[in-house]
Design a protein around this motif. Structure first.
Motif, short mmCIF file in Angstrom:
data_model
loop_
_atom_site.label_atom_id
_atom_site.label_comp_id
_atom_site.label_asym_id
_atom_site.label_seq_id
_atom_site.Cartn_x
_atom_site.Cartn_y
_atom_site.Cartn_z
N ASP A 60 0.81 -1.33 -0.09
CA ASP A 60 0.04 -0.05 -0.13
C ASP A 60 0.93 1.43 0.06
O ASP A 60 1.93 1.41 0.64
CB ASP A 60 -0.83 0.04 1.27
N SER A 61 0.60 2.27 -0.83
CA SER A 61 1.42 3.38 -1.10
C SER A 61 1.30 4.28 0.33
O SER A 61 2.01 5.31 0.47
CB SER A 61 1.06 4.42 -2.21
N ALA A 62 0.55 3.82 1.20
CA ALA A 62 0.10 4.72 2.39
C ALA A 62 1.31 4.42 3.37
O ALA A 62 1.43 5.35 4.28
CB ALA A 62 -1.16 4.71 2.89
N PHE A 63 2.03 3.39 3.07
CA PHE A 63 3.05 2.99 3.99
C PHE A 63 4.44 3.08 2.94
O PHE A 63 4.91 1.87 2.67
CB PHE A 63 2.96 1.59 4.68
N PRO A 64 5.08 4.22 2.94
CA PRO A 64 5.99 4.21 2.16
C PRO A 64 7.59 4.19 2.33
O PRO A 64 8.35 3.84 1.65
CB PRO A 64 6.21 5.95 1.62
N SER A 93 6.49 -2.69 5.35
CA SER A 93 6.31 -1.35 5.22
C SER A 93 5.67 -0.59 6.60
O SER A 93 5.00 -1.28 7.18
CB SER A 93 5.47 -1.16 3.92
N ASP A 95 4.66 3.84 7.84
CA ASP A 95 4.79 5.25 7.66
C ASP A 95 5.31 5.93 8.61
O ASP A 95 5.95 5.53 9.56
CB ASP A 95 3.16 5.54 7.55
N ALA A 96 5.29 7.39 8.28
CA ALA A 96 6.10 8.36 9.27
C ALA A 96 5.58 8.28 10.69
O ALA A 96 6.31 8.65 11.59
CB ALA A 96 6.08 9.49 8.81
N THR A 97 4.41 7.74 11.06
CA THR A 97 4.11 7.55 12.53
C THR A 97 4.45 6.44 13.15
O THR A 97 4.04 6.34 14.38
CB THR A 97 2.45 7.82 12.71
N THR A 99 3.47 3.42 12.12
CA THR A 99 2.26 2.45 11.89
C THR A 99 2.81 1.46 10.93
O THR A 99 3.31 1.66 9.81
CB THR A 99 1.10 3.21 11.18
N GLY A 101 2.39 -1.55 7.93
CA GLY A 101 1.57 -1.72 6.79
C GLY A 101 1.61 -3.35 6.67
O GLY A 101 0.81 -4.17 7.36
#
Length: 319
Positions: A60-64, A93, A95-97, A99, A101
């Protein structure tokens, strides 16, 4: 009337069946019902076998961001004379927080060392001479997994990082984080930091002391929230990895005060690794002033200026 619980049934849901007077079986409880019932009595603690997460081909691109959990099995404790006999890596994967993936790749490989595996290592890991005979690590696969990593995580990075860097230069310029020292497990309701204990208290059991299994186990523990915690253990770990720390060397400290230093958490460096020959510790930037005040008042008793080195995740945990 008799009751039977089939604990080994492959079909879900597992049921308890009671024999009726006409000889037919009547379903009474699903497996979930049984677990819930046992837990509600307050007399049982249920552990579930940990199942490795599936590998996702299109993250998922939400987790870069990319993390890699590394675990090694070795012939001993010294990265200078001992060798890796197994390495496991699980890429995921996030994210910046902080979290998490999905799992994006997995690699596990055995390696034949140059000398026989000590018997105590075989007892601990289950890895035998026959298992590693002729085995080599696929460095192309390992490099493809490690190269995109924004952060490498090990459960005791001070042990794993030197071994990994001795194995391959692909690990040298990466940011590393330690899930033992950079997570406050006590605040999260855990009473210890060993992986087997953490996974057990989280409600799981797994086949420990094999590298890939331990990587998946650590991933589950890191993705869990502790009691009264706003975020996951991984979110805490990732945040800690973004902060620099300062290593202080209490050089020329009085010998008779070594127990004071030891009691405060200082460790001894014999100078063989290029560091000053001295007791040393690491502190956060915010704690540097207080630590220097303690050293000057309790150890040196004058305005000493001990050697210091600022560290980031890119150079922490090196040998």
């Amino acid at each position: 009337m008799t009751a039977q619980f089939d604990m080994f049934a492959d079909d879900a849901p597992t049921v308890i069946r009671r024999s009726r007077s006409d000889g037919r079986a009547t379903p009474v409880m699903t497996e979930d019902d049984m677990v819930r019932h046992l837990q509600e009595t307050g007399r049982y603690r249920i552990l579930m076998k940990l199942q490795p997460r599936p590998v996702v081909q299109l993250p998922d691109s939400a987790f870069p961001l990319r993390g890699v959990i590394i675990d090694t099995e070795t012939t001993g404790l010294s990265s200078r004379k001992d060798e890796i006999i197994e390495i496991g890596a699980v890429a995921f994967s996030f994210d910046a927080t902080g979290t998490i993936g999905a799992v994006t790749d997995v690699y596990g490989g055995l390696r034949q060392p140059s000398r026989p595996i000590p018997a105590d290592i075989t007892r601990l890991t289950g890895i035998t001479e026959a298992m590693v005979a002729g085995q080599v690590i696929d460095f192309d696969r390992l490099e493809a997994l490690v190269t995109p990593a924004d952060l490498i995580i090990a459960h005791n990075a001070g042990f794993d990082r030197p071994f990994c860097e001795a194995l391959s230069p692909i690990f040298a310029d990466k940011a590393w984080a330690c899930s033992v020292s950079e997570v406050d497990w006590h605040a999260r309701g855990f009473e210890g930091t060993k992986l087997g204990y953490l996974i057990g208290q989280a409600g799981y059991f797994h086949d420990g002391h094999r590298a890939v299994d331990d990587c998946f186990a650590l991933l589950e523990v890191l993705d869990s929230n502790g009691q009264d915690q706003a975020g996951s253990a991984f979110a805490e770990l990732y945040a800690a990895s973004q902060r620099s720390r300062v290593r202080i060397f209490a050089e020329n400290s009085p010998f008779d005060l070594k127990d004071h230093l030891k009691g405060r958490g200082y460790r001894w460096s014999d100078g063989s690794d290029g560091r000053p020959k001295a007791w040393w510790t690491e502190v956060a930037d915010a704690d540097l002033k207080d630590e220097l005040c303690w050293l000057r008042s309790e150890i040196y008793r004058y305005e000493a200026s001990p050697p210091m080195k600022r560290l980031t995740a890119f150079d922490r945990f090196k040998g």
